[in-house]
Design a protein around this motif. Structure first.
Motif, PDB file in Angstrom:
ATOM      1  N   PHE A   9       0.730  -1.160   0.085  1.00 20.61           N
ATOM      2  CA  PHE A   9       0.000  -0.068   0.007  1.00 20.61           C
ATOM      3  C   PHE A   9       1.045   1.326   0.025  1.00 20.61           C
ATOM      4  CE2 PHE A   9      -2.261   3.283   2.371  1.00 20.61           C
ATOM      5  CZ  PHE A   9      -3.661   3.460   1.648  1.00 20.61           C
ATOM      6  N   PHE A  10       1.843   1.246   0.836  1.00 21.85           N
ATOM      7  CA  PHE A  10       2.866   2.468   0.939  1.00 21.85           C
ATOM      8  C   PHE A  10       3.517   2.717  -0.490  1.00 21.85           C
ATOM      9  CE2 PHE A  10       7.426   3.723   1.654  1.00 21.85           C
ATOM     10  CZ  PHE A  10       7.209   4.905   1.902  1.00 21.85           C
ATOM     11  N   TYR A  29      -2.398   9.958   2.411  1.00 21.67           N
ATOM     12  CA  TYR A  29      -2.128   9.695   3.474  1.00 21.67           C
ATOM     13  C   TYR A  29      -0.616   9.622   3.933  1.00 21.67           C
ATOM     14  CZ  TYR A  29      -6.505   7.374   3.480  1.00 21.67           C
ATOM     15  OH  TYR A  29      -7.984   7.237   3.249  1.00 21.67           O
ATOM     16  N   PHE A  30       0.151  10.791   3.224  1.00 18.12           N
ATOM     17  CA  PHE A  30       1.416  10.838   3.483  1.00 18.12           C
ATOM     18  C   PHE A  30       2.013  12.147   3.176  1.00 18.12           C
ATOM     19  CE2 PHE A  30       0.411   6.495   1.708  1.00 18.12           C
ATOM     20  CZ  PHE A  30       1.203   5.761   2.650  1.00 18.12           C
ATOM     21  N   HIS A  31       2.990  12.513   3.787  1.00 16.17           N
ATOM     22  CA  HIS A  31       3.792  13.796   3.698  1.00 16.17           C
ATOM     23  C   HIS A  31       4.989  13.667   2.735  1.00 16.17           C
ATOM     24  CE1 HIS A  31       1.672  15.794   7.055  1.00 16.17           C
ATOM     25  NE2 HIS A  31       1.961  14.654   7.658  1.00 16.17           N
ATOM     26  N   VAL A  32       5.094  14.297   1.586  1.00 14.57           N
ATOM     27  CA  VAL A  32       6.407  14.194   0.876  1.00 14.57           C
ATOM     28  C   VAL A  32       7.097  15.573   0.730  1.00 14.57           C
ATOM     29  CG1 VAL A  32       7.422  13.719  -1.598  1.00 14.57           C
ATOM     30  CG2 VAL A  32       5.284  12.685  -0.905  1.00 14.57           C
ATOM     31  N   ILE A  33       8.281  15.384   1.476  1.00 13.63           N
ATOM     32  CA  ILE A  33       8.903  16.772   2.135  1.00 13.63           C
ATOM     33  C   ILE A  33      10.241  16.521   1.684  1.00 13.63           C
ATOM     34  CG2 ILE A  33       7.431  17.096   4.016  1.00 13.63           C
ATOM     35  CD1 ILE A  33       9.620  15.360   5.758  1.00 13.63           C
ATOM     36  N   LYS A  34      11.112  17.910   1.629  1.00 13.76           N
ATOM     37  CA  LYS A  34      12.485  17.901   1.445  1.00 13.76           C
ATOM     38  C   LYS A  34      13.180  17.851   2.644  1.00 13.76           C
ATOM     39  CE  LYS A  34      12.111  20.858  -2.882  1.00 13.76           C
ATOM     40  NZ  LYS A  34      12.616  22.068  -3.452  1.00 13.76           N
ATOM     41  N   VAL A  35      14.106  17.307   2.682  1.00 16.52           N
ATOM     42  CA  VAL A  35      14.959  16.887   3.832  1.00 16.52           C
ATOM     43  C   VAL A  35      15.451  18.282   4.530  1.00 16.52           C
ATOM     44  CG1 VAL A  35      16.947  15.811   4.915  1.00 16.52           C
ATOM     45  CG2 VAL A  35      15.490  14.541   3.106  1.00 16.52           C
ATOM     46  N   THR A  36      15.629  19.301   3.597  1.00 22.28           N
ATOM     47  CA  THR A  36      16.304  20.738   4.146  1.00 22.28           C
ATOM     48  C   THR A  36      15.272  21.224   4.669  1.00 22.28           C
ATOM     49  OG1 THR A  36      15.652  21.489   1.807  1.00 22.28           O
ATOM     50  CG2 THR A  36      18.002  20.651   2.430  1.00 22.28           C
ATOM     51  N   SER A  37      13.877  21.186   4.446  1.00 19.75           N
ATOM     52  CA  SER A  37      12.833  21.780   5.313  1.00 19.75           C
ATOM     53  C   SER A  37      12.598  21.351   6.696  1.00 19.75           C
ATOM     54  CB  SER A  37      11.679  21.546   4.392  1.00 19.75           C
ATOM     55  OG  SER A  37      11.092  20.319   4.473  1.00 19.75           O
ATOM     56  N   LEU A  38      13.219  20.121   6.989  1.00 17.24           N
ATOM     57  CA  LEU A  38      13.070  19.583   8.334  1.00 17.24           C
ATOM     58  C   LEU A  38      13.899  20.364   9.497  1.00 17.24           C
ATOM     59  CD1 LEU A  38      13.335  15.635   7.491  1.00 17.24           C
ATOM     60  CD2 LEU A  38      11.230  16.959   8.225  1.00 17.24           C
ATOM     61  N   ILE A 326      -5.154   4.812  16.982  1.00 17.59           N
ATOM     62  CA  ILE A 326      -4.174   5.673  16.229  1.00 17.59           C
ATOM     63  C   ILE A 326      -4.338   5.131  14.877  1.00 17.59           C
ATOM     64  CG2 ILE A 326      -1.866   6.119  16.122  1.00 17.59           C
ATOM     65  CD1 ILE A 326      -1.696   5.347  18.940  1.00 17.59           C
ATOM     66  N   SER A 327      -4.120   5.804  13.810  1.00 14.17           N
ATOM     67  CA  SER A 327      -3.980   5.453  12.374  1.00 14.17           C
ATOM     68  C   SER A 327      -2.447   5.912  11.889  1.00 14.17           C
ATOM     69  CB  SER A 327      -4.997   6.064  11.494  1.00 14.17           C
ATOM     70  OG  SER A 327      -6.353   5.184  11.809  1.00 14.17           O
ATOM     71  N   VAL A 328      -2.065   5.064  11.117  1.00  7.12           N
ATOM     72  CA  VAL A 328      -0.674   5.358  10.494  1.00  7.12           C
ATOM     73  C   VAL A 328      -0.798   5.090   8.928  1.00  7.12           C
ATOM     74  CG1 VAL A 328       1.725   4.806  10.212  1.00  7.12           C
ATOM     75  CG2 VAL A 328       0.640   4.832  12.364  1.00  7.12           C
ATOM     76  N   GLY A 329      -0.444   6.172   7.989  1.00  6.34           N
ATOM     77  CA  GLY A 329      -0.547   5.912   6.547  1.00  6.34           C
ATOM     78  C   GLY A 329      -1.879   5.584   6.307  1.00  6.34           C
ATOM     79  N   GLN A 393      19.405  11.595   1.502  1.00  7.21           N
ATOM     80  CA  GLN A 393      17.917  11.924   0.632  1.00  7.21           C
ATOM     81  C   GLN A 393      17.642  13.415   0.236  1.00  7.21           C
ATOM     82  OE1 GLN A 393      16.215   9.134   0.191  1.00  7.21           O
ATOM     83  NE2 GLN A 393      17.683   7.832   1.183  1.00  7.21           N
ATOM     84  N   ASP A 394      17.099  13.668  -0.788  1.00  4.75           N
ATOM     85  CA  ASP A 394      16.777  14.893  -0.997  1.00  4.75           C
ATOM     86  C   ASP A 394      15.054  15.046  -0.422  1.00  4.75           C
ATOM     87  OD1 ASP A 394      19.007  15.627  -2.604  1.00  4.75           O
ATOM     88  OD2 ASP A 394      18.371  14.771  -4.352  1.00  4.75           O
ATOM     89  N   THR A 395      14.365  14.228  -0.900  1.00  8.51           N
ATOM     90  CA  THR A 395      13.143  14.186  -0.167  1.00  8.51           C
ATOM     91  C   THR A 395      12.704  12.740   0.380  1.00  8.51           C
ATOM     92  OG1 THR A 395      12.006  13.142  -2.384  1.00  8.51           O
ATOM     93  CG2 THR A 395      12.261  15.677  -2.354  1.00  8.51           C
ATOM     94  N   VAL A 396      11.871  12.724   1.185  1.00  9.54           N
ATOM     95  CA  VAL A 396      11.289  11.626   2.041  1.00  9.54           C
ATOM     96  C   VAL A 396       9.929  11.611   2.128  1.00  9.54           C
ATOM     97  CG1 VAL A 396      13.320  11.306   3.344  1.00  9.54           C
ATOM     98  CG2 VAL A 396      11.560  12.834   4.138  1.00  9.54           C
ATOM     99  N   THR A 397       9.342  10.251   1.832  1.00 10.41           N
ATOM    100  CA  THR A 397       7.773  10.365   1.924  1.00 10.41           C
ATOM    101  C   THR A 397       7.655   9.767   3.393  1.00 10.41           C
ATOM    102  OG1 THR A 397       7.820   9.957  -0.236  1.00 10.41           O
ATOM    103  CG2 THR A 397       5.745   8.951   0.881  1.00 10.41           C
ATOM    104  N   VAL A 398       6.814  10.207   4.282  1.00 11.45           N
ATOM    105  CA  VAL A 398       6.456   9.993   5.662  1.00 11.45           C
ATOM    106  C   VAL A 398       4.939   9.654   5.910  1.00 11.45           C
ATOM    107  CG1 VAL A 398       6.675  10.569   7.977  1.00 11.45           C
ATOM    108  CG2 VAL A 398       8.331  11.502   6.403  1.00 11.45           C
ATOM    109  N   PRO A 399       4.562   8.529   6.421  1.00  8.01           N
ATOM    110  CA  PRO A 399       3.068   8.302   6.613  1.00  8.01           C
ATOM    111  C   PRO A 399       2.538   9.287   7.513  1.00  8.01           C
ATOM    112  CG  PRO A 399       4.438   6.612   7.574  1.00  8.01           C
ATOM    113  CD  PRO A 399       5.445   7.471   6.983  1.00  8.01           C
TER     114      PRO A 399
END
Length: 470
Positions: A9-10, A29-38, A326-329, A393-399
């Protein structure tokens, strides 16, 4: 089979995000983010649209006390590891209070201070500036939903005072300051003594307060009244507070504490006629943001979702909520509702990391790790045991993580609340498990960031609104 299905599913969802442009958080159901923004910026910044604290009745500007926006400066700023250690000390204190093992300091002569105060703390992480006295003195104080008594350090500091940023309040320079007598009804409300004689300064018949925290931090002094100014238009004569003559602990250069608990001496109870026992706040997404606020009175938000506010007789001043799951993804975890039923869940502005019953935390950790299995894990950090190295990583996908509460209220944990970040090489899941089945679950402030959190004590409910700071 369930683990394999979750991973498929992921991967499928991630493919759809990039192949068809489903980038908006509301569409997945996910965040797609740039690592530099963290990583938070080193300078103070104001998010666009964050004007809640500007010239509005009943609204105070709120800052993280260790960030670049703080009026307290940067001296004594702890490391993230130290903050986590301090957070655990606070949690231990809350747990012991709930279990009736917490006790107030009765006599400063018998107070035992820890040998090293550098790793312990009893109060919260966010500060506001209030006015006290006539003419008023501006004082930066911690606000804390886990405390009730309001207090500030006072001259002449007959015992001892810790270093603070603002000048220490001098009651002799306020024309409206009054000590409260031992025989008053107000004095009898103090929780710090079991007998009236222990509340009295023998030489003056002045009421004496004493409050202590589980780590050994404390404040003692005279119980008094003076004029409180929250804003230029929100002024409260005869406000009851502790005028601290002997104080010590890691209070981070603040002048004292503003108690937002539920008992008769809290700020919320003392201002009930004006604000109707309603207050709210929004914690900014990083310590570098000054977009937060603390607001008293009913708000104008239309999309707040409310869950019932519960009361536990063991700790009637705590804010209990009915946590349901609790729900994840996008998938609800297989956690029995009874897991959260006893001893219950509180929401707390001073605890940083959300604490869960161990079985619930294990389920959350397992699901999160499965969704993040494509990323390199990093060593654990203090109480956080699920960490990642994103340096390649440039970007990561987080549930996404969703907390479910009574009344069919779902709280989508903001992206800033999912991780605790040491560096790009150590980004950790910002949840932890309790060590004992009798421990409270605690909805911490890190997971509350960017939400408008509304406490309506008159209607016995707590509400949440997404993107509340803007």
């Amino acid at each position: 089979m369930a683990n394999r299905a979750r991973l498929i599913f992921f991967l499928l969802s991630t493919y759809l995000l990039f192949a068809f442009g489903f980038g908006a958080e509301s569409e997945s159901y996910f965040h797609v983010i740039k690592v530099t923004s963290l990583l938070p910026p080193p300078r103070c910044s104001t998010p666009k649209g964050s004007n809640h604290h500007e010239n509005r009745k009943g609204v105070l500007k709120l800052d993280h006390r260790y960030g670049p926006c703080s009026p307290l400066g940067h001296r004594g700023k702890p490391t993230l590891r130290e903050i986590l250690s301090q957070d655990q000390s606070r949690v231990n204190s809350l747990q012991s209070r709930f279990k009736a093992q917490f006790r107030q300091v009765e006599d400063t002569k018998t107070t035992t201070l820890p040998a090293h105060l550098g790793t312990l703390i009893g109060t919260g992480n966010y500060v506001v500036t209030i006015g006290l006295g006539t003419p008023k003195s501006d004082l930066t104080v911690v606000f804390d939903t886990g405390s009730n008594l309001n207090w500030v350090q006072c001259q002449p500091c007959a015992g001892q005072c810790y270093p603070q940023q603002d000048p220490i309040f001098d009651p002799s320079k306020s024309s409206t300051y009054l000590n409260i007598s031992c025989s008053s009804q107000d004095c009898s409300l103090l929780p710090s003594a079991t007998g009236r004689s222990t509340r009295c300064a023998a030489s003056t018949s002045t009421c004496v307060y004493a409050t202590a925290y589980g780590d050994g931090s404390f404040s003692t002094g005279y119980f008094a009244r003076d004029t409180l100014a929250l804003t230029t238009s929100d002024v409260f004569p005869n406000f009851a507070f502790g005028c601290g003559q002997s104080n010590d602990g890691l209070f981070g250069r603040t002048a004292g504490l503003l108690g937002l608990g539920r008992d008769a001496l809290s700020l919320i109870s003392q201002t009930a006629k004006e604000y109707g026992k309603v207050f709210s706040y929004c914690l900014p997404p990083t310590s570098s943001s000054n977009g937060g606020y603390l607001k008293f009175g009913s708000g104008d938000a239309t999309s707040v979702k409310f869950t019932p506010l519960l009361t536990n007789p063991n700790s009637p001043s705590f804010y209990f909520l009915q946590m349901a799951g609790i729900s994840v993804g996008g998938q609800q975890l297989n956690i029995a509702p009874s897991t959260f039923a006893s001893p219950g869940t509180i929401i707390d502005s001073g605890t940083v990391i959300t604490r869960l019953p161990m079985s619930a935390y294990v389920a959350l950790r397992s699901a999160f790790r499965e969704f993040m299995s494509n990323y390199t894990m990093a060593p654990a950090s203090s109480l956080l045991d699920t960490c990642y190295d994103f340096t390649q990583q440039d970007t990561v996908t987080v549930p996404k993580i969703v907390l479910h509460f009574g009344g069919n209220v779902d709280v989508d944990v903001p992206l800033s609340g999912i991780f605790s970040i040491h560096s790009a090489s150590q980004v950790c899941l910002a949840f932890a498990g309790n060590s004992d089945a009798s421990d409270l679950a605690i909805f911490g402030n890190h997971q509350q960031q960017t939400l408008q959190v509304v406490y309506d004590l008159a209607s016995n409910k707590v509400g949440f609104e997404v993107a509340g700071c803007t």
